[in-house]
Design a protein around this motif. Structure first.
Motif, mmCIF file in Angstrom:
data_model
loop_
_atom_site.group_PDB
_atom_site.id
_atom_site.type_symbol
_atom_site.label_atom_id
_atom_site.label_comp_id
_atom_site.label_asym_id
_atom_site.label_seq_id
_atom_site.Cartn_x
_atom_site.Cartn_y
_atom_site.Cartn_z
ATOM 1 N N TYR A 28 0.896 -1.408 -0.286
ATOM 2 C CA TYR A 28 0.083 -0.223 0.105
ATOM 3 C C TYR A 28 1.010 1.312 0.051
ATOM 4 O O TYR A 28 0.363 2.313 -0.616
ATOM 5 N N HIS A 29 1.991 1.258 0.604
ATOM 6 C CA HIS A 29 3.018 2.430 0.655
ATOM 7 C C HIS A 29 3.464 2.767 -0.837
ATOM 8 O O HIS A 29 3.440 3.974 -1.143
ATOM 9 N N TRP A 30 3.519 1.434 -1.861
ATOM 10 C CA TRP A 30 3.931 1.705 -3.279
ATOM 11 C C TRP A 30 2.724 2.418 -3.882
ATOM 12 O O TRP A 30 2.943 3.148 -4.813
ATOM 13 N N LEU A 40 -0.376 9.211 3.920
ATOM 14 C CA LEU A 40 -0.441 7.788 4.065
ATOM 15 C C LEU A 40 0.970 7.155 3.661
ATOM 16 O O LEU A 40 1.061 6.169 4.096
ATOM 17 N N HIS A 41 1.438 7.676 2.531
ATOM 18 C CA HIS A 41 2.684 6.918 2.183
ATOM 19 C C HIS A 41 3.701 6.727 3.358
ATOM 20 O O HIS A 41 4.251 5.815 3.897
ATOM 21 N N GLU A 42 3.752 8.064 4.239
ATOM 22 C CA GLU A 42 4.713 8.029 5.204
ATOM 23 C C GLU A 42 4.238 7.213 6.360
ATOM 24 O O GLU A 42 4.862 6.537 6.964
ATOM 25 N N PHE A 44 2.474 4.541 6.269
ATOM 26 C CA PHE A 44 2.721 3.142 6.132
ATOM 27 C C PHE A 44 4.033 2.557 6.031
ATOM 28 O O PHE A 44 4.434 1.584 6.583
ATOM 29 N N GLU A 45 4.860 3.571 5.563
ATOM 30 C CA GLU A 45 6.317 3.319 5.966
ATOM 31 C C GLU A 45 6.833 3.248 7.364
ATOM 32 O O GLU A 45 7.419 2.127 7.993
ATOM 33 N N LEU A 46 6.350 3.985 8.133
ATOM 34 C CA LEU A 46 6.394 3.943 9.723
ATOM 35 C C LEU A 46 6.266 2.536 10.228
ATOM 36 O O LEU A 46 6.778 1.806 10.907
ATOM 37 N N ASN A 47 5.034 2.215 9.559
ATOM 38 C CA ASN A 47 4.316 0.977 10.059
ATOM 39 C C ASN A 47 4.973 -0.159 9.819
ATOM 40 O O ASN A 47 5.347 -1.070 10.427
ATOM 41 N N TYR A 48 5.302 -0.374 8.356
ATOM 42 C CA TYR A 48 6.028 -1.460 7.918
ATOM 43 C C TYR A 48 7.454 -1.694 8.383
ATOM 44 O O TYR A 48 7.931 -2.838 8.849
ATOM 45 N N THR A 49 7.939 -0.468 8.932
ATOM 46 C CA THR A 49 9.482 -0.622 9.344
ATOM 47 C C THR A 49 9.358 -1.402 10.739
ATOM 48 O O THR A 49 10.295 -2.070 10.974
#
Ligand SMILES: [Fe+2]
Length: 148
Positions: A28-30, A40-42, A44-49
């Motif tokens: 979803y980040h992509w 949302l892009h940011e 999602f990145e925080l969450n997946y990291t």
């Protein structure tokens, strides 16, 4: 099955769910689109990291309990969350899907916490309590990002 094995088996589902939610969140980040793209892009990145790091902690706790950590295709099979859906929904539907995923994760993590408590395993209890705190926070932030 010993208490230790039961605890490790419960952690395997937690790992599978983390992996499924990690994959979904990174995809979803992509692919997120729309006026809320940047936030949302940011988010999602925080969450997946965070989930990528917690996968390592969960797998290594399984190893410390004397059980092999699941690898490859087994990871997805263990999950209660489906990571095979490759459709690209609207931004709001992505956030809703992730909220549901975190709710499913939390059910599994709370069951695993009960099993660790019954087994008298404070280290696994501590790990699961930290994961529950982290996922409740991620779910809150996602829920607060939903359009209403
Ligand atoms: Fe990226």
């Amino acid at each position: 099955m010993t208490d230790t094995t039961k605890t490790a088996e419960a952690l395997k589902r937690v790992l599978g769910d983390t992996y499924a939610l990690y994959l979904k969140t990174h995809g979803y980040h992509w692919n997120v689109e729309g006026p809320n793209f940047k936030s949302l892009h940011e988010l999602f990145e925080l969450n997946y990291t965070q989930m990528w790091q917690s996968m390592d902690e969960i797998a290594e706790r399984i190893r410390a309990l004397g059980v092999y950590a699941p690898m490859g295709a087994e990871l997805a099979q263990l999950a209660a969350i489906d990571s095979t859906d490759n459709s690209v929904p609207s931004a709001n539907a992505m956030v809703q899907n992730l909220v549901s995923g975190h709710e499913t994760f939390l059910e599994g993590a709370k069951k695993a916490l009960d099993i660790a408590q019954e087994a008298g395993d404070p280290a696994t209890e501590g790990l699961l309590a930290d994961l529950i705190t982290a996922h409740e926070k991620m779910a809150w932030m996602l829920r607060s990002s939903l359009e209403r």
